[in-house]
Scaffold this active site. Structure first.
Site, PDB file in Angstrom:
ATOM      1  N   SER B 107      39.285  40.923  41.428  1.00  0.00           N
ATOM      2  CA  SER B 107      40.239  40.853  42.542  1.00  0.00           C
ATOM      3  C   SER B 107      41.594  41.398  42.127  1.00  0.00           C
ATOM      4  O   SER B 107      42.040  41.204  40.996  1.00  0.00           O
ATOM      5  CB  SER B 107      40.400  39.396  42.985  1.00  0.00           C
ATOM      6  OG  SER B 107      41.491  39.279  43.882  1.00  0.00           O
ATOM      7  N   TYR B 131      43.782  45.764  47.191  1.00  0.00           N
ATOM      8  CA  TYR B 131      44.621  45.636  48.381  1.00  0.00           C
ATOM      9  C   TYR B 131      45.700  46.692  48.251  1.00  0.00           C
ATOM     10  O   TYR B 131      46.342  46.785  47.197  1.00  0.00           O
ATOM     11  CB  TYR B 131      45.297  44.262  48.438  1.00  0.00           C
ATOM     12  CG  TYR B 131      44.357  43.121  48.776  1.00  0.00           C
ATOM     13  CD1 TYR B 131      43.560  43.165  49.919  1.00  0.00           C
ATOM     14  CD2 TYR B 131      44.306  41.985  47.975  1.00  0.00           C
ATOM     15  CE1 TYR B 131      42.723  42.093  50.230  1.00  0.00           C
ATOM     16  CE2 TYR B 131      43.476  40.924  48.292  1.00  0.00           C
ATOM     17  CZ  TYR B 131      42.678  40.980  49.424  1.00  0.00           C
ATOM     18  OH  TYR B 131      41.856  39.934  49.737  1.00  0.00           O
ATOM     19  N   THR B 157      39.501  46.858  50.095  1.00  0.00           N
ATOM     20  CA  THR B 157      39.297  45.837  51.135  1.00  0.00           C
ATOM     21  C   THR B 157      39.948  46.312  52.430  1.00  0.00           C
ATOM     22  O   THR B 157      41.147  46.536  52.469  1.00  0.00           O
ATOM     23  CB  THR B 157      39.885  44.498  50.687  1.00  0.00           C
ATOM     24  OG1 THR B 157      39.246  44.122  49.470  1.00  0.00           O
ATOM     25  CG2 THR B 157      39.665  43.420  51.730  1.00  0.00           C
ATOM     26  N   LYS B 235      35.165  47.827  51.456  1.00  0.00           N
ATOM     27  CA  LYS B 235      34.715  46.433  51.488  1.00  0.00           C
ATOM     28  C   LYS B 235      35.209  45.776  52.768  1.00  0.00           C
ATOM     29  O   LYS B 235      36.428  45.682  52.996  1.00  0.00           O
ATOM     30  CB  LYS B 235      35.295  45.701  50.273  1.00  0.00           C
ATOM     31  CG  LYS B 235      35.034  44.199  50.240  1.00  0.00           C
ATOM     32  CD  LYS B 235      35.528  43.579  48.931  1.00  0.00           C
ATOM     33  CE  LYS B 235      35.091  42.135  48.795  1.00  0.00           C
ATOM     34  NZ  LYS B 235      35.782  41.219  49.686  1.00  0.00           N
ATOM     35  N   HIS B 259      34.364  39.157  54.346  1.00  0.00           N
ATOM     36  CA  HIS B 259      35.329  38.483  53.479  1.00  0.00           C
ATOM     37  C   HIS B 259      34.956  36.990  53.347  1.00  0.00           C
ATOM     38  O   HIS B 259      35.821  36.118  53.346  1.00  0.00           O
ATOM     39  CB  HIS B 259      36.732  38.632  54.070  1.00  0.00           C
ATOM     40  CG  HIS B 259      37.832  38.669  53.041  1.00  0.00           C
ATOM     41  ND1 HIS B 259      38.618  39.770  52.831  1.00  0.00           N
ATOM     42  CD2 HIS B 259      38.281  37.732  52.158  1.00  0.00           C
ATOM     43  CE1 HIS B 259      39.516  39.513  51.877  1.00  0.00           C
ATOM     44  NE2 HIS B 259      39.326  38.285  51.450  1.00  0.00           N
TER      45      HIS B 259
HETATM   46  C1  LIG Z   1      38.137  31.911  47.219  1.00  0.00           C
HETATM   47  C2  LIG Z   1      37.887  33.307  47.624  1.00  0.00           C
HETATM   48  C3  LIG Z   1      38.783  34.289  47.317  1.00  0.00           C
HETATM   49  C4  LIG Z   1      38.568  35.602  47.685  1.00  0.00           C
HETATM   50  N1  LIG Z   1      39.457  36.548  47.317  1.00  0.00           N
HETATM   51  C5  LIG Z   1      39.223  37.824  47.668  1.00  0.00           C
HETATM   52  C6  LIG Z   1      40.101  38.830  47.268  1.00  0.00           C
HETATM   53  O1  LIG Z   1      41.069  38.587  46.563  1.00  0.00           O
HETATM   54  N2  LIG Z   1      39.853  40.082  47.688  1.00  0.00           N
HETATM   55  C7  LIG Z   1      38.783  40.397  48.449  1.00  0.00           C
HETATM   56  O2  LIG Z   1      38.583  41.536  48.821  1.00  0.00           O
HETATM   57  N3  LIG Z   1      37.918  39.451  48.807  1.00  0.00           N
HETATM   58  C8  LIG Z   1      38.106  38.186  48.433  1.00  0.00           C
HETATM   59  N4  LIG Z   1      37.216  37.248  48.806  1.00  0.00           N
HETATM   60  C9  LIG Z   1      36.005  37.632  49.509  1.00  0.00           C
HETATM   61  C10 LIG Z   1      34.866  37.892  48.523  1.00  0.00           C
HETATM   62  O3  LIG Z   1      35.104  39.101  47.858  1.00  0.00           O
HETATM   63  C11 LIG Z   1      33.505  38.013  49.224  1.00  0.00           C
HETATM   64  O4  LIG Z   1      33.603  38.953  50.268  1.00  0.00           O
HETATM   65  C12 LIG Z   1      32.982  36.710  49.772  1.00  0.00           C
HETATM   66  O5  LIG Z   1      33.358  35.622  48.973  1.00  0.00           O
HETATM   67  C13 LIG Z   1      31.477  36.752  49.875  1.00  0.00           C
HETATM   68  O6  LIG Z   1      30.974  35.613  50.510  1.00  0.00           O
HETATM   69  P1  LIG Z   1      30.393  34.338  49.741  1.00  0.00           P
HETATM   70  O7  LIG Z   1      31.554  33.586  49.197  1.00  0.00           O
HETATM   71  O8  LIG Z   1      29.685  33.598  50.837  1.00  0.00           O
HETATM   72  O9  LIG Z   1      29.457  34.832  48.674  1.00  0.00           O
HETATM   73  C14 LIG Z   1      37.429  35.928  48.422  1.00  0.00           C
HETATM   74  C15 LIG Z   1      36.505  34.947  48.740  1.00  0.00           C
HETATM   75  C16 LIG Z   1      36.717  33.644  48.351  1.00  0.00           C
HETATM   76  C17 LIG Z   1      35.702  32.619  48.699  1.00  0.00           C
END
Ligand SMILES: Cc1cc2nc3c(=O)[nH]c(=O)nc-3n(C[C@H](O)[C@H](O)[C@H](O)COP(=O)(O)O)c2cc1C
Ligand SMILES: Cc1cc2nc3c(=O)[nH]c(=O)nc-3n(C[C@H](O)[C@H](O)[C@H](O)COP(=O)(O)O)c2cc1C
Ligand SMILES: Cc1cc2nc3c(=O)[nH]c(=O)nc-3n(C[C@H](O)[C@H](O)[C@H](O)COP(=O)(O)O)c2cc1C
Ligand SMILES: Cc1cc2nc3c(=O)[nH]c(=O)nc-3n(C[C@H](O)[C@H](O)[C@H](O)COP(=O)(O)O)c2cc1C
Lengths: 354, 354, 354, 354
Positions: B107, B131, B157, B235, B259
């Protein structure tokens, strides 16, 4: 608890009576258990359309499996290691089957040998559920022993090249209690068994990985036919494509089954799959169903969709856990009576009219 | 609690171990969390149709992402601020990924810098989730540092011009604990950060509003290509129309994602969207999926619908919270084993056969 | 309780703060409350399909109702007897509406007169919800007073020839507390009111039966036009057929509504009905929606299906019950912010782009 | 408990007041009770589409059954053994029916004789529900007694060649309490009754098996016509095919019924079956419905789909259990009022307009 009057009551009784790890092993399904609940729930997606004002004073409940008549179209599916449910184990089950004049499918992994089963219930209709072992000699010996003892068919399980993922068994490090053994193999030297430690995750899954042949393929059916003249039923078909493929091998029957939802979670409920399979088979072999059958209307639905008989797995275990042979017999009697009632209320006097 | 044997077990452990505001931040979704539960539940709308009697004694689980081979088709999705889950944070995660030979998407908001990640797991397959900041210079520096360190791709993203409405974070006035920092930006002077008070509602939402460029548009992909030669994956695509549009920009891949249901509640579950996107893309770039993947059969379904790999977000956090690198590694191992089991039970020996 | 951050939080607060009979009156629906829950749940049957990589740095949330601009497309639906929620009653509500630059629809049965409303918030966009009384003179006086005070439209409720069956009100013998009165009629002599005893079943239902004209019919719209030049909106249309019929009467607008599911249980959810109505109307008058709107994505869905604005009933009462004008204002601010967030995440910069 | 204001309230009261085995007998359905809940739930699958701005100041609720006018289209379905609910039993029920000017269908198995019913409510519209006994002489005597007493029709139950499987009755060894008797047969010598022991499973099921003719068939309708000139309605038709068959026998009416889901579990909900039956009948006889009717909108839906009237079973028992005749009367009054309200809110002034 008052006396059980339904399969559900027996299930509740078994939940109370059995040690947790045994209950877990018997009751659970693979992964999220989506298919496990679906097997039962799917029956309620179909509606019965009764005929009224037919004379139903005399009804004939009989059907047949592989040419052998059965008193009503509910037989016993193979479940492993019945002595964990009750000390009398498979003997109680086969005797109940014998007394009810329906068929008994013995598991390869019974805690009673084919010889003892036969001695206990010589008049029972017996079939052998088969896992093909890496060690083909072992397989051959077992099949031929059964044939000599008067077993009338082989149910070859095709959905278990490896064991499904059952979280509860992993958690419980489940394996057969040490005072019991898989009696069919006692005399044989299965060196692969020594690789199983049974202390880390599901001992059963390890046993399967050690013993069962994951390279089993369609051509092995021809091999099976070279070692036995018993008719062969494929147990574990769940799509029309596979049923069509099975018909090409000239099998005698197909048991539409997902192994009680214990192998691959996410496959269709058996009653949902039945119709496409009956259609695909197009009368070229017999079709049966197991999975989720819990009362007489479930039986009606499966028969109406083209099954010649249904098989029950867990309900037998619940009856056995409750009070041995008597419990199994009562489960069968209840299903017989419920099936009869439902048949009459459908306005039918035999399964052909469904 | 007994040792976890499923992702669900890890989730339960994490719920107990994490401070409430961290648990809330990690677990919650936008608004009513309709899409959050749908992401998981949607998998159960699809039925698996196994092939039986195929030789599955030897299976190859491998796939590839952007041309890089991975040992099995499950990679790690970017999740912000991993040190809140465990002091070892991102380092534990990337090492687990390295040891399992699957890809790690870092991330932008990691609590460990790209430099430290690389030093800890130089052999890991690393990608940078990006980002794009209002301050394009900051963006450019980060991308180029990653490229120099051997990162092999950018996951841009596209679903976060602003932060989604997450009620729990608002309630908790959630922001990064003061002893942690977004290490990638430590050296840089982000004056916009000073506008964030973090005392009133979601501090994170305020940070996004202050830093992230809400004017990001399709033409910026061309700009991104001018500053890096790493392949670019979008993404956060969730419809076929947008996938078609992305293909026009010659992106290397599309990560079907909402996301983790944290941005716009009410969008489709990712597994529901996957098929229309695979169809729209028509082989012109790679397609992956994340969102709600929790066991081996989920992976099977996504791969069968055309994904080259799936990514997991929360399951990694649950493993990390339970016991650091070991937990993450075990989560990956379980998914590997479950995927293998499911593949074999499908009667397939490689993902191409699904 | 921590500070509310969602409409749901306000609802929970109101449930705690209000006397049971008032909570019951405000929250309940007709009969089995099937439509009541459906009004909310139906929104989740529709999926949002966002556009990504659009510049959403500047967004315009504005819409208009009957030609009057509103700052964002959420207005206040008429709810009777607001002083039961908070002593400041309708005054608090209209002031909140004024400060947020959205429209306020006053109930015929307000506990504050049109005169006092106007005095308190002269800059507010005000419309009068109208029940037509058996006593047409009373009706006429009320309409003309409103018009003189600068009210800009009539929302004629067409779904209430009699009051719906609300079990809880019957059980509570619900009627207006004696220290409050329907201020719009204070000066008038409504002799029919004396027939209401308010001790036996729903006093409100008895009042409606005594006062409201159940013979109201399409031709009365022409009569209404003779007594006012304000534009007329029909409130309570829920099918395409009725919408077509309304268009024939040259109404200025249609408010797709089932009266918050308080009249006829079993009618469609409003969001389900909206599309057929927009299609039936075919642009010949404005269309709005109320019923079950609880967050920003609900607003998005209604606007995307063709509504010019949505109206909220109960959320306003929950805010009012929590802490008067401030609560109402915060409910509106939250919905504004959530709508803005959702609009941006949809990739749109104005409601026209939805 | 506060005074009941809905059928649901009466049900809750009855659950508290009745001995468990009586409550179980009255409330339960066959097997898994899938159809039992479906009978009620199915109504919510249909949406009402009201007309607005119709003059509904005067409404006519009347309908007719077999040519006899009824004050509103809700009549009383036959339920056995009412004295278990309240000492006044069937007398209370028929008097309530008489006072409300709707029809009363007496069960063959009433705990009050046709003579006593008639003496108590000579002005009531009375019909006789008929089970045809193996002993045709008994059947004939009962029918002819009823006809002489002014009964106006026979509802021949066609769904009960044997009794359905009701687990709770089996568990409770349910049979009629010894101080009560089936008064219609007191004078007759029913030697078959002596075969019923009532100690082992459902005594009722045994009684049915002993007495009722399971060979009943279509040709018996002709026989029935030779012994009575009352019009014949078939009670228990649930498919279009059977309805068509019934029309061939020139029956006067069809009561779409699944016996309150007490016979064959898994049949369609009656409101789901109604439309295909109305279509099949094509106006050649009257059609009514029973099963799951619990409020005014349920009545609306059945009438709108073509029923001339609906019948209620359990709601009457709940009213009776609560406080005898007054309770039954109040249940009927509530349904009348709810039906009236719903009719007006539909914008209709009579059932023809539905
Ligand atoms: C706590 C948390 C933080 C996340 N932070 C980011 C991030 O910084 N950037 C991003 O593109 N996606 C972020 N995501 C989305 C994840 O990359 C991903 O799309 C998502 O968690 C997938 O679903 P799942 O948690 O059901 O496996 C985050 C998701 C969670 C749960
Ligand atoms: C505890 C248990 C053990 C089983 N053991 C075997 C087995 O050894 N071999 C086999 O082919 N099937 C086995 N099965 C599957 C059953 O033969 C059958 O397919 C399944 O139980 C039917 O579903 P039901 O339990 O819902 O009736 C087993 C099932 C259970 C529940
Ligand atoms: C407590 C309450 C009182 C209401 N009073 C009136 C009224 O006096 N006149 C009217 O036309 N609608 C009235 N309504 C209906 C509202 O105008 C509106 O249609 C409904 O509340 C919208 O649904 P919602 O509450 O789910 O937002 C009332 C609704 C509630 C909840
Ligand atoms: C306790 C009980 C007893 C019943 N007895 C009879 C009966 O003797 N004869 C008959 O034809 N139907 C009988 N029925 C069925 C009713 O006539 C009717 O079809 C059913 O109750 C309608 O469904 P409802 O209870 O949901 O209104 C009985 C139903 C109940 C609940």
């Amino acid at each position: 608890m008052s006396a059980p009057v339904s399969v559900k009551d027996y299930e509740n009784s078994a939940r109370e009576k059995l040690p947790k790890s045994v209950w877990d092993y018997y009751s659970s399904g693979a992964n999220n258990e989506q298919t496990l609940s679906d097997n039962c729930n799917a029956f309620s997606r179909y509606r019965l359309r009764p005929h009224v004002l037919n004379d139903v004073s005399k009804v004939n409940l009989g059907s047949s499996v592989l040419g052998t008549p059965i008193d009503f179209p509910v037989c016993i599916a193979s479940t492993a290691m019945n002595k964990m449910a009750h000390p009398t184990g498979e003997i109680a089950v086969v005797k109940a089957a014998e007394s009810m004049k329906i068929g008994y499918m013995q598991s390869t992994w019974a805690t009673t040998s084919v010889e003892d089963i036969t001695a206990a219930a010589p008049g029972a209709i017996r079939w052998l559920q088969l896992y093909i072992y890496k060690n083909r000699e072992v397989t051959k010996q077992l099949v031929q022993r059964a044939e000599r003892l008067g077993y009338q068919g082989i149910f070859l399980t095709v959905d278990t090249p490896i064991l499904g993922k059952r979280y509860k068994d992993v958690k419980n490090n489940f394996s057969l209690p040490s005072h019991l053994s898989l009696e069919n193999f006692k005399a044989l030297d299965l060196k692969e068994l020594h690789t199983v430690d049974g202390e880390n995750g599901s001992g059963l899954a390890q046993m399967v990985a050690a013993l069962i042949d994951p390279s089993l393929q369609w051509s092995d059916i021809a091999w099976l036919k070279t070692i036995t003249s018993m008719p062969i039923v494929l147990k574990g078909i769940i799509t029309g494509e596979m049923a069509k493929r099975a018909v090409k091998e000239n099998v005698a029957g197909i048991l539409v089954s997902n192994h009680g939802a214990r192998q691959l979670d996410g496959v269709p409920a058996t009653i949902d799959a039945l119709r496409e399979i009956v259609q695909a088979v197009d009368g070229k072999c017999e079709v049966y169903l197991d999975g989720g059958v819990r009362n007489g209307t479930d039986v009606i639905k499966a028969i109406a969709f083209g099954a010649k008989a249904v098989f029950i797995g867990r309900p037998v275990l619940w009856g056995l856990a409750h009070n041995g042979q008597e419990g199994v017999r009562h489960v069968l009697k209840m299903l017989r009576e419920e099936f009869k009632t439902a048949l009459q209320l459908m306005g039918c006097t035999s399964i052909e009219e469904l």
